[in-house]
Design a protein around this motif. Structure first.
Motif, PDB file in Angstrom:
ATOM      1  N   ASN A  67       4.420  -4.998 -12.173  1.00  0.00           N
ATOM      2  CA  ASN A  67       3.985  -5.468 -13.497  1.00  0.00           C
ATOM      3  C   ASN A  67       2.462  -5.510 -13.587  1.00  0.00           C
ATOM      4  OD1 ASN A  67       6.600  -5.765 -14.452  1.00  0.00           O
ATOM      5  ND2 ASN A  67       6.722  -7.916 -13.847  1.00  0.00           N
ATOM      6  N   TRP A  68       1.810  -5.952 -12.504  1.00  0.00           N
ATOM      7  CA  TRP A  68       0.354  -6.027 -12.474  1.00  0.00           C
ATOM      8  C   TRP A  68      -0.251  -4.630 -12.620  1.00  0.00           C
ATOM      9  CZ3 TRP A  68      -3.451  -4.138  -9.154  1.00  0.00           C
ATOM     10  CH2 TRP A  68      -4.738  -4.673  -9.341  1.00  0.00           C
ATOM     11  N   VAL A  69       0.308  -3.661 -11.901  1.00  0.00           N
ATOM     12  CA  VAL A  69      -0.191  -2.282 -11.996  1.00  0.00           C
ATOM     13  C   VAL A  69      -0.048  -1.785 -13.431  1.00  0.00           C
ATOM     14  CG1 VAL A  69       0.273   0.106 -11.313  1.00  0.00           C
ATOM     15  CG2 VAL A  69       0.201  -1.693  -9.581  1.00  0.00           C
ATOM     16  N   GLU A  70       1.095  -2.045 -14.043  1.00  0.00           N
ATOM     17  CA  GLU A  70       1.326  -1.630 -15.435  1.00  0.00           C
ATOM     18  C   GLU A  70       0.300  -2.268 -16.368  1.00  0.00           C
ATOM     19  OE1 GLU A  70       3.088   0.703 -18.187  1.00  0.00           O
ATOM     20  OE2 GLU A  70       3.639   0.681 -16.070  1.00  0.00           O
ATOM     21  N   SER A  71      -0.014  -3.530 -16.147  1.00  0.00           N
ATOM     22  CA  SER A  71      -0.964  -4.238 -17.010  1.00  0.00           C
ATOM     23  C   SER A  71      -2.387  -3.710 -16.844  1.00  0.00           C
ATOM     24  CB  SER A  71      -0.934  -5.741 -16.742  1.00  0.00           C
ATOM     25  OG  SER A  71      -1.574  -6.053 -15.514  1.00  0.00           O
ATOM     26  N   GLN A  72      -2.685  -3.101 -15.715  1.00  0.00           N
ATOM     27  CA  GLN A  72      -4.034  -2.597 -15.452  1.00  0.00           C
ATOM     28  C   GLN A  72      -4.316  -1.293 -16.197  1.00  0.00           C
ATOM     29  OE1 GLN A  72      -6.294  -4.591 -13.725  1.00  0.00           O
ATOM     30  NE2 GLN A  72      -4.507  -5.858 -14.059  1.00  0.00           N
ATOM     31  N   LYS A  73      -3.284  -0.658 -16.732  1.00  0.00           N
ATOM     32  CA  LYS A  73      -3.482   0.595 -17.478  1.00  0.00           C
ATOM     33  C   LYS A  73      -4.316   0.380 -18.729  1.00  0.00           C
ATOM     34  CE  LYS A  73       0.724   2.889 -16.003  1.00  0.00           C
ATOM     35  NZ  LYS A  73       2.013   3.471 -16.444  1.00  0.00           N
ATOM     36  N   ASN A  74      -4.289  -0.840 -19.267  1.00  0.00           N
ATOM     37  CA  ASN A  74      -5.007  -1.131 -20.496  1.00  0.00           C
ATOM     38  C   ASN A  74      -6.374  -1.781 -20.276  1.00  0.00           C
ATOM     39  OD1 ASN A  74      -2.827  -0.192 -22.034  1.00  0.00           O
ATOM     40  ND2 ASN A  74      -1.784  -2.148 -21.783  1.00  0.00           N
TER      41      ASN A  74
ATOM     42  N   GLY B 106       0.816  -1.207   0.000  1.00  0.00           N
ATOM     43  CA  GLY B 106       0.000   0.000   0.000  1.00  0.00           C
ATOM     44  C   GLY B 106       0.849   1.255   0.000  1.00  0.00           C
ATOM     45  N   ASP B 107       1.892   1.256   0.811  1.00  0.00           N
ATOM     46  CA  ASP B 107       2.805   2.403   0.852  1.00  0.00           C
ATOM     47  C   ASP B 107       3.476   2.611  -0.503  1.00  0.00           C
ATOM     48  OD1 ASP B 107       2.172   2.767   3.520  1.00  0.00           O
ATOM     49  OD2 ASP B 107       4.039   1.891   4.274  1.00  0.00           O
ATOM     50  N   LEU B 108       3.878   1.533  -1.132  1.00  0.00           N
ATOM     51  CA  LEU B 108       4.546   1.606  -2.434  1.00  0.00           C
ATOM     52  C   LEU B 108       3.642   2.227  -3.494  1.00  0.00           C
ATOM     53  CD1 LEU B 108       7.097   0.823  -4.096  1.00  0.00           C
ATOM     54  CD2 LEU B 108       5.968  -1.346  -4.567  1.00  0.00           C
ATOM     55  N   LEU B 109       2.355   1.882  -3.459  1.00  0.00           N
ATOM     56  CA  LEU B 109       1.414   2.362  -4.470  1.00  0.00           C
ATOM     57  C   LEU B 109       0.603   3.589  -4.037  1.00  0.00           C
ATOM     58  CD1 LEU B 109      -0.024  -1.028  -5.763  1.00  0.00           C
ATOM     59  CD2 LEU B 109       1.875   0.321  -6.690  1.00  0.00           C
ATOM     60  N   GLY B 110       0.735   3.970  -2.774  1.00  0.00           N
ATOM     61  CA  GLY B 110      -0.044   5.098  -2.275  1.00  0.00           C
ATOM     62  C   GLY B 110      -1.501   4.742  -2.051  1.00  0.00           C
TER      63      GLY B 110
ATOM     64  N   LYS C 231      -7.805 -10.619  -3.622  1.00  0.00           N
ATOM     65  CA  LYS C 231      -8.898 -11.534  -3.966  1.00  0.00           C
ATOM     66  C   LYS C 231      -9.011 -11.747  -5.471  1.00  0.00           C
ATOM     67  CE  LYS C 231     -11.395 -10.124   0.155  1.00  0.00           C
ATOM     68  NZ  LYS C 231     -12.523  -9.359   0.676  1.00  0.00           N
ATOM     69  N   LEU C 232      -8.347 -10.895  -6.253  1.00  0.00           N
ATOM     70  CA  LEU C 232      -8.368 -11.025  -7.705  1.00  0.00           C
ATOM     71  C   LEU C 232      -7.456 -12.165  -8.143  1.00  0.00           C
ATOM     72  CD1 LEU C 232      -8.099  -7.246  -8.650  1.00  0.00           C
ATOM     73  CD2 LEU C 232     -10.165  -8.658  -8.589  1.00  0.00           C
ATOM     74  N   LYS C 233      -7.904 -12.901  -9.123  1.00  0.00           N
ATOM     75  CA  LYS C 233      -7.182 -14.096  -9.573  1.00  0.00           C
ATOM     76  C   LYS C 233      -5.784 -13.781 -10.111  1.00  0.00           C
ATOM     77  CE  LYS C 233      -8.110 -18.299 -12.101  1.00  0.00           C
ATOM     78  NZ  LYS C 233      -9.102 -19.044 -12.849  1.00  0.00           N
ATOM     79  N   ASP C 234      -5.640 -12.650 -10.800  1.00  0.00           N
ATOM     80  CA  ASP C 234      -4.359 -12.332 -11.433  1.00  0.00           C
ATOM     81  C   ASP C 234      -3.430 -11.469 -10.574  1.00  0.00           C
ATOM     82  OD1 ASP C 234      -5.966 -10.075 -11.664  1.00  0.00           O
ATOM     83  OD2 ASP C 234      -5.129  -9.491 -13.596  1.00  0.00           O
ATOM     84  N   PHE C 235      -3.822 -11.189  -9.326  1.00  0.00           N
ATOM     85  CA  PHE C 235      -2.986 -10.368  -8.439  1.00  0.00           C
ATOM     86  C   PHE C 235      -1.835 -11.206  -7.897  1.00  0.00           C
ATOM     87  CE2 PHE C 235      -1.939  -8.006  -4.568  1.00  0.00           C
ATOM     88  CZ  PHE C 235      -1.854  -6.716  -5.085  1.00  0.00           C
TER      89      PHE C 235
ATOM     90  N   ILE D  89       3.166 -10.349  -1.069  1.00  0.00           N
ATOM     91  CA  ILE D  89       2.971  -9.833  -2.415  1.00  0.00           C
ATOM     92  C   ILE D  89       4.339  -9.670  -3.064  1.00  0.00           C
ATOM     93  CG2 ILE D  89       2.072  -7.888  -3.759  1.00  0.00           C
ATOM     94  CD1 ILE D  89       0.244  -7.417  -1.168  1.00  0.00           C
ATOM     95  N   ASN D  90       4.495 -10.279  -4.234  1.00  0.00           N
ATOM     96  CA  ASN D  90       5.743 -10.171  -4.975  1.00  0.00           C
ATOM     97  C   ASN D  90       5.863  -8.740  -5.503  1.00  0.00           C
ATOM     98  OD1 ASN D  90       7.191 -10.231  -7.747  1.00  0.00           O
ATOM     99  ND2 ASN D  90       7.920 -12.039  -6.644  1.00  0.00           N
ATOM    100  N   ARG D  91       6.934  -8.041  -5.103  1.00  0.00           N
ATOM    101  CA  ARG D  91       7.086  -6.632  -5.452  1.00  0.00           C
ATOM    102  C   ARG D  91       7.160  -6.407  -6.969  1.00  0.00           C
ATOM    103  NH1 ARG D  91      11.053  -3.554  -6.823  1.00  0.00           N
ATOM    104  NH2 ARG D  91      12.625  -5.087  -6.300  1.00  0.00           N
ATOM    105  N   LYS D  92       8.003  -7.170  -7.659  1.00  0.00           N
ATOM    106  CA  LYS D  92       8.121  -7.009  -9.115  1.00  0.00           C
ATOM    107  C   LYS D  92       6.815  -7.380  -9.811  1.00  0.00           C
ATOM    108  CE  LYS D  92      13.090  -7.634  -9.433  1.00  0.00           C
ATOM    109  NZ  LYS D  92      14.195  -8.474  -9.898  1.00  0.00           N
ATOM    110  N   GLY D  93       6.182  -8.450  -9.334  1.00  0.00           N
ATOM    111  CA  GLY D  93       4.899  -8.857  -9.884  1.00  0.00           C
ATOM    112  C   GLY D  93       3.839  -7.786  -9.675  1.00  0.00           C
ATOM    113  N   LEU D  94       3.869  -7.131  -8.527  1.00  0.00           N
ATOM    114  CA  LEU D  94       2.923  -6.060  -8.221  1.00  0.00           C
ATOM    115  C   LEU D  94       3.090  -4.896  -9.203  1.00  0.00           C
ATOM    116  CD1 LEU D  94       0.822  -4.652  -6.413  1.00  0.00           C
ATOM    117  CD2 LEU D  94       2.723  -3.923  -4.954  1.00  0.00           C
TER     118      LEU D  94
END
Length: 64
Positions: A54-61, A17-21, A32-36, A47-52
């Motif tokens: 990447n996941w945030v980046e993928s959510q832009k689309n 949460g701190d990392l993403l604000g 709870k999301l399957k792809d998180f 929570i895998n930091r690099k995966g997190l």
């Protein structure tokens, strides 16, 4: 000596949460999301930091 958030491979809910604000509760809902990129180890959620990031980046689309 405590590692910086950017040096850790896995984060807890507060650190993610701190990392993403975002709040700890919001991150908890995301887990709870399957792809998180999280895993449960006994009662702890990790929570895998690099995966997190990447996941945030993928959510832009994603269209809601």
């Amino acid at each position: 000596m405590e590692k910086n958030i950017n040096e850790k491979e896995f984060l807890n809910l507060k650190e993610a949460g701190d990392l993403l604000g975002l709040s700890k509760q919001t991150i908890s809902e995301f887990t709870k999301l399957k792809d998180f990129p999280s895993t449960k180890l006994k009662r702890r959620i990790l929570i895998n930091r690099k995966g997190l990031l990447n996941w945030v980046e993928s959510q832009k689309n994603v269209k809601y």
